[in-house]
Write a protein that holds these residues in place. Structure first.
Motif, mmCIF file in Angstrom:
data_model
loop_
_atom_site.group_PDB
_atom_site.id
_atom_site.type_symbol
_atom_site.label_atom_id
_atom_site.label_comp_id
_atom_site.label_asym_id
_atom_site.label_seq_id
_atom_site.Cartn_x
_atom_site.Cartn_y
_atom_site.Cartn_z
ATOM 1 N N LEU A 32 0.829 -1.202 0.000
ATOM 2 C CA LEU A 32 0.000 0.000 0.000
ATOM 3 C C LEU A 32 0.869 1.259 0.000
ATOM 4 O O LEU A 32 0.644 2.185 -0.804
ATOM 5 N N LEU A 33 1.870 1.315 0.878
ATOM 6 C CA LEU A 33 2.729 2.492 0.945
ATOM 7 C C LEU A 33 3.537 2.648 -0.344
ATOM 8 O O LEU A 33 3.784 3.774 -0.798
ATOM 9 N N GLY A 34 3.947 1.528 -0.931
ATOM 10 C CA GLY A 34 4.669 1.599 -2.193
ATOM 11 C C GLY A 34 3.812 2.178 -3.307
ATOM 12 O O GLY A 34 4.275 3.020 -4.096
ATOM 13 N N MET A 35 2.556 1.753 -3.375
ATOM 14 C CA MET A 35 1.667 2.290 -4.410
ATOM 15 C C MET A 35 1.382 3.769 -4.160
ATOM 16 O O MET A 35 1.322 4.565 -5.108
ATOM 17 N N MET A 36 1.198 4.154 -2.904
ATOM 18 C CA MET A 36 1.000 5.574 -2.600
ATOM 19 C C MET A 36 2.180 6.405 -3.092
ATOM 20 O O MET A 36 2.011 7.496 -3.646
ATOM 21 N N SER A 37 3.391 5.881 -2.887
ATOM 22 C CA SER A 37 4.577 6.654 -3.255
ATOM 23 C C SER A 37 4.660 6.891 -4.759
ATOM 24 O O SER A 37 4.977 8.004 -5.191
ATOM 25 N N VAL A 38 4.344 5.881 -5.570
ATOM 26 C CA VAL A 38 4.431 6.093 -7.012
ATOM 27 C C VAL A 38 3.225 6.868 -7.545
ATOM 28 O O VAL A 38 3.289 7.450 -8.635
ATOM 29 N N HIS A 39 2.133 6.892 -6.790
ATOM 30 C CA HIS A 39 0.995 7.729 -7.191
ATOM 31 C C HIS A 39 1.278 9.206 -6.968
ATOM 32 O O HIS A 39 0.711 10.056 -7.663
ATOM 33 N N ILE A 40 2.121 9.522 -6.006
ATOM 34 C CA ILE A 40 2.328 10.917 -5.607
ATOM 35 C C ILE A 40 3.674 11.469 -6.083
ATOM 36 O O ILE A 40 3.741 12.587 -6.599
ATOM 37 N N ILE A 41 4.746 10.709 -5.926
ATOM 38 C CA ILE A 41 6.076 11.173 -6.325
ATOM 39 C C ILE A 41 6.217 11.056 -7.847
ATOM 40 O O ILE A 41 5.868 10.038 -8.429
ATOM 41 N N PRO A 42 6.731 12.080 -8.525
ATOM 42 C CA PRO A 42 6.908 12.001 -9.981
ATOM 43 C C PRO A 42 7.874 10.892 -10.383
ATOM 44 O O PRO A 42 8.724 10.465 -9.588
ATOM 45 N N ALA A 43 7.764 10.457 -11.632
ATOM 46 C CA ALA A 43 8.644 9.392 -12.118
ATOM 47 C C ALA A 43 10.082 9.863 -12.234
ATOM 48 O O ALA A 43 11.021 9.090 -12.005
ATOM 49 N N THR A 44 10.283 11.136 -12.585
ATOM 50 C CA THR A 44 11.634 11.677 -12.736
ATOM 51 C C THR A 44 11.760 12.979 -11.956
ATOM 52 O O THR A 44 10.776 13.676 -11.716
ATOM 53 N N ASP A 45 12.988 13.295 -11.566
ATOM 54 C CA ASP A 45 13.223 14.543 -10.841
ATOM 55 C C ASP A 45 13.548 15.662 -11.820
ATOM 56 O O ASP A 45 13.469 15.492 -13.043
ATOM 57 N N GLU A 46 13.936 16.818 -11.290
ATOM 58 C CA GLU A 46 14.188 17.981 -12.140
ATOM 59 C C GLU A 46 15.386 17.792 -13.059
ATOM 60 O O GLU A 46 15.529 18.495 -14.065
ATOM 61 N N THR A 47 16.251 16.830 -12.761
ATOM 62 C CA THR A 47 17.402 16.559 -13.629
ATOM 63 C C THR A 47 17.104 15.495 -14.679
ATOM 64 O O THR A 47 17.974 15.172 -15.494
ATOM 65 N N GLY A 48 15.897 14.945 -14.621
ATOM 66 C CA GLY A 48 15.536 13.895 -15.570
ATOM 67 C C GLY A 48 15.866 12.496 -15.116
ATOM 68 O O GLY A 48 15.629 11.522 -15.852
ATOM 69 N N GLN A 49 16.384 12.354 -13.898
ATOM 70 C CA GLN A 49 16.718 11.041 -13.369
ATOM 71 C C GLN A 49 15.493 10.394 -12.719
ATOM 72 O O GLN A 49 14.625 11.072 -12.180
ATOM 73 N N THR A 50 15.444 9.075 -12.780
ATOM 74 C CA THR A 50 14.337 8.344 -12.160
ATOM 75 C C THR A 50 14.381 8.534 -10.650
ATOM 76 O O THR A 50 15.440 8.404 -10.030
ATOM 77 N N THR A 51 13.229 8.858 -10.056
ATOM 78 C CA THR A 51 13.180 9.103 -8.611
ATOM 79 C C THR A 51 13.302 7.799 -7.841
ATOM 80 O O THR A 51 13.042 6.711 -8.352
ATOM 81 N N THR A 52 13.687 7.940 -6.577
ATOM 82 C CA THR A 52 13.858 6.769 -5.718
ATOM 83 C C THR A 52 12.562 5.984 -5.580
ATOM 84 O O THR A 52 12.562 4.746 -5.565
ATOM 85 N N ALA A 53 11.438 6.701 -5.472
ATOM 86 C CA ALA A 53 10.137 6.027 -5.327
ATOM 87 C C ALA A 53 9.887 5.074 -6.485
ATOM 88 O O ALA A 53 9.416 3.938 -6.288
ATOM 89 N N TYR A 54 10.200 5.515 -7.690
ATOM 90 C CA TYR A 54 9.971 4.661 -8.855
ATOM 91 C C TYR A 54 11.006 3.552 -8.949
ATOM 92 O O TYR A 54 10.690 2.416 -9.343
ATOM 93 N N LEU A 55 12.247 3.860 -8.605
ATOM 94 C CA LEU A 55 13.279 2.819 -8.639
ATOM 95 C C LEU A 55 12.950 1.681 -7.682
ATOM 96 O O LEU A 55 13.215 0.512 -7.968
#
Length: 394
Positions: A32-55
């Protein structure tokens, strides 16, 4: 996402609370917490790198839910000793009702303007597809799950090659006007395509037929799951890099980035090399095997931890015992309030509210609100079915 009861007579020792395996609930809480994180945190950060939540969570959290659904189905149908005869018939009837109510809830949530790809209607169809397999034991389910994970993606690839494209919207009641399109999206082209995802359910059912109260079984799930997850990634890397598969399928950095964020449930059908990727939500054999492995590893870790440090998992157990209610509320909250605020702060708010509500509600009730409604309906149908078949169950 509804939690299944551990059947009476199943040996699960001190790791159960209120007739429910606490370790399984803790794993559901992580999902549940994992799904919440990818629903809210963007897939990539401002540098274009994949965010930790998605990784960490993309693809793995939803797969963990599906595997645990299979575990719950096995526990609800006898655990290591599958029900037979009238008892199994009654359980199958109840499961159809459960699936129907989940579908109705999912179609209702589909009307909410939300960024979430809602899983519930897919989940309902998965439950229906599980009905023929409920009487099988672990020895039959293990090779069936492996075979399904290896072959179903190839079949899906072939079937989708003659279709226009992938579904991208959440199913709603309006989708019922085109049942063929809806079934195609749910089974083949949607974000959680049921045809390959049956492998998750079969793997979970195989695990649920084991003696989950045994520390040896829990350790085996942890070590074996981790090994399977690593092996799948190594095979994928070998096929894509030393053997040149990546160069045959990736034409731009944007496409390559999706391999570490989300492929939206399915891969393109332009090349068979796509089946070599293991990216999140790609639905390939190596993606299925990797995420089955991570799911088994998480479950094994939770089952072991609950034996030696149960208080550490108390928040996860509370949330994991009512994931249907919390997931649905989370979806509605994102739709109503949006998520324009700081994403990290918003995620923290969602997690704190979910855990606090779960603690408060479960202090007075065994099940969450939505879980209680669905369980009552399922129980009524099971009782009616068993009585209609010459009296109550033995």
């Amino acid at each position: 996402m509804a939690v299944q009861q551990v059947p009476a007579g199943t040996s699960q020792d001190c790791s159960s609370v209120g007739g429910r395996l606490s370790g399984v609930d803790a794993a559901r809480g992580i999902a549940l917490l994992g799904m919440m994180s990818v629903h809210i945190i963007p897939a990539t950060d401002e540098t274009g790198q994949t965010t930790t939540a998605y990784l960490v969570a993309s693809g793995r959290a939803s797969a963990l839910f599906a595997v645990l659904a299979g575990v719950g189905l096995a526990l609800a149908t006898g655990g290591p000793h599958p029900y037979r005869g009238r008892r199994m018939l009654a359980t199958r009837s109840g499961l159809i009702v459960r699936a129907s109510l989940l579908a109705l809830l999912g179609l209702t949530l589909g009307a909410v303007e939300t960024p979430v790809a809602i899983i519930l209607v897919y989940y309902a169809l998965l439950f229906v597809c599980a009905v023929p397999f409920l009487s099988l034991g672990a020895r039959a389910l293990v090779p069936l799950a492996v075979g399904w994970a290896l072959l179903a993606p190839a079949l899906n690839h072939v079937l989708r090659s003659s279709l226009d494209g992938s579904g991208s919207s959440n199913p709603t009641f309006g989708s019922l006007a085109e049942p063929g399109v809806l079934v195609t999206e749910l089974a083949l082209t949607g974000y959680y395509p049921v045809l390959p995802w049956i492998a998750y359910l079969l793997a979970g059912m195989a695990v649920g037929r084991l003696a989950l109260g045994s520390p040896r079984v829990a350790a085996g799930l942890l070590v074996g799951g981790a090994g399977l997850a690593i092996l799948a990634k190594v095979v994928s890397w070998t096929l894509l890099y030393p053997l040149g598969g990546l160069a045959r399928i990736v034409g731009s950095p944007a496409v390559e980035r999706r391999l570490s964020t989300s492929l939206g449930g399915t891969t393109p059908t332009t090349s068979w090399w796509w089946l070599a990727v293991s990216g999140p939500h790609s639905g390939t054999p190596l993606d299925l095997l990797h995420t089955i492995g991570t799911a088994l590893g998480v479950l094994g870790a939770c089952l072991l931890t609950i034996r030696v440090a149960a208080p550490l998992l108390t928040p996860l157990v509370a949330a994991g015992g009512m994931t249907l209610t919390l997931y649905s509320t989370h979806v509605v909250a994102l739709g109503v309030a949006g998520h324009d605020a700081d994403e990290t702060a918003l995620l923290i708010v969602h997690v704190i509210v979910a855990v606090a509500f779960a603690f408060t509600w479960r202090a007075y009730h065994q099940r969450g609100p939505l879980e209680a409604v669905i369980s009552a309906a399922e129980r009524s149908v099971r009782t009616f079915t068993s009585n209609a078949r010459r009296g109550p169950l033995p």
